[in-house]
Design an enzyme around this catalytic site. Structure first.
Site, PDB file in Angstrom:
ATOM      1  N   ASP A  98       6.451   3.661  -7.064  1.00  0.00           N
ATOM      2  CA  ASP A  98       5.052   3.979  -6.789  1.00  0.00           C
ATOM      3  C   ASP A  98       4.323   4.314  -8.080  1.00  0.00           C
ATOM      4  O   ASP A  98       3.182   3.870  -8.314  1.00  0.00           O
ATOM      5  CB  ASP A  98       4.986   5.149  -5.810  1.00  0.00           C
ATOM      6  CG  ASP A  98       3.558   5.625  -5.576  1.00  0.00           C
ATOM      7  OD1 ASP A  98       2.773   4.865  -4.989  1.00  0.00           O
ATOM      8  OD2 ASP A  98       3.236   6.756  -5.978  1.00  0.00           O
ATOM      9  N   GLU A 121       8.083  -0.906  -3.426  1.00  0.00           N
ATOM     10  CA  GLU A 121       8.088   0.163  -4.427  1.00  0.00           C
ATOM     11  C   GLU A 121       9.509   0.500  -4.851  1.00  0.00           C
ATOM     12  O   GLU A 121       9.763   0.780  -6.035  1.00  0.00           O
ATOM     13  CB  GLU A 121       7.372   1.388  -3.879  1.00  0.00           C
ATOM     14  CG  GLU A 121       5.880   1.166  -3.663  1.00  0.00           C
ATOM     15  CD  GLU A 121       5.164   2.362  -3.093  1.00  0.00           C
ATOM     16  OE1 GLU A 121       3.946   2.471  -3.314  1.00  0.00           O
ATOM     17  OE2 GLU A 121       5.813   3.186  -2.417  1.00  0.00           O
TER      18      GLU A 121
END
Length: 243
Positions: free
Chosen positions: A65, A137
């Site tokens: 992320d 992610e």
């Protein structure tokens, strides 16, 4: 005749991982990863919890992320020098939101490679927005750890190139609840959309699921980290169905 014993723990993980050829996935990503790192990136918590609380991909997701956010933010900053901070912030949100990440995951075929628990498999977890978005992610986190930031950033820019380029038109988000009302008015539909939502997950990390209904039927569904975000996505889906 004895019943075949169900594998658990590391044995179950290895069996599930080797059951699928992951070469096409790595080719789609354009990288090479060690089996250990790839296996971790693909292990959803539902599989890990069902097999003795094995390590799962959530820590990699946390890293990914950060890599994704910084890589996209820097590229938007450089590519659109005339845009304000407010604009590029909204543009970044348009590129890296859950639905955009889920679309990327589907393009890469992530769902076919995820290691999911039986409950998630039975309920379509391999195509759930939140699960497959998080897996993107996690893969970026794995690439960062094994290949470094430069390779991870280059991977982001390659995979998200089209979305970054079109960010000015898609990232400056619309108020979809208002847009839906205007569309209903245009169609001379005298109905009031009704929104309903529920949440699951721990209090510090809840996912909200919303629906919007009119004419006696659900017309749109959406997920989000807040009730407002979930309703926003539900309204967008309903609008697109009407269009």
């Amino acid at each position: 005749m004895s019943r075949k014993r169900r594998l658990t723990g590391e044995a179950a993980l290895e069996a599930a991982f080797t059951r699928t050829d992951h070469a096409p996935l790595l080719a789609a990503w354009g990288v090479e990863l060690s089996d250990d790192m790839l296996r971790l990136a693909l292990t959803h918590r539902s599989f890990a919890n069902e097999n003795g609380n094995l390590p799962n991909n959530e820590r990699l997701e946390f890293l990914g992320d950060a890599v994704l956010g910084l890589s996209v933010a820097e590229q938007l900053y450089r590519q659109f020098p005339d845009r304000s901070e407010s604009d590029i912030s909204k543009m970044r949100a348009g590129v890296v939101n859950m639905y955009a990440l889920a679309d990327v995951a589907r393009e890469l075929g992530m769902g076919d490679h995820l290691l999911l628990g039986r409950g998630e498999m039975m309920t379509g977890g391999s195509d759930k927005h939140s699960i497959i978005a998080d897996s993107v992610e996690a893969m970026l986190g794995a690439i960062y750890l094994e290949k470094g930031f430069d390779v991870a950033r280059a991977t982001v820019l390659r995979i998200f190139e089209r979305r970054i380029t079109t960010a000015p038109s898609t990232g400056l988000t619309m108020d979809w609840k208002t847009v839906l009302l205007e569309r209903l008015s245009d169609l001379r539909m005298s109905v009031d959309p009704v929104y309903e939502s529920e949440a699951d997950g721990p209090a510090h990390d809840q996912t909200f699921h919303a629906t919007v209904s009119f004419d006696g039927a659900v017309k749109g569904r959406g997920d989000g980290h807040t009730k407002k975000e979930a309703e926003h996505h539900a309204a967008r889906e309903a609008y697109r169905a009407l269009s």
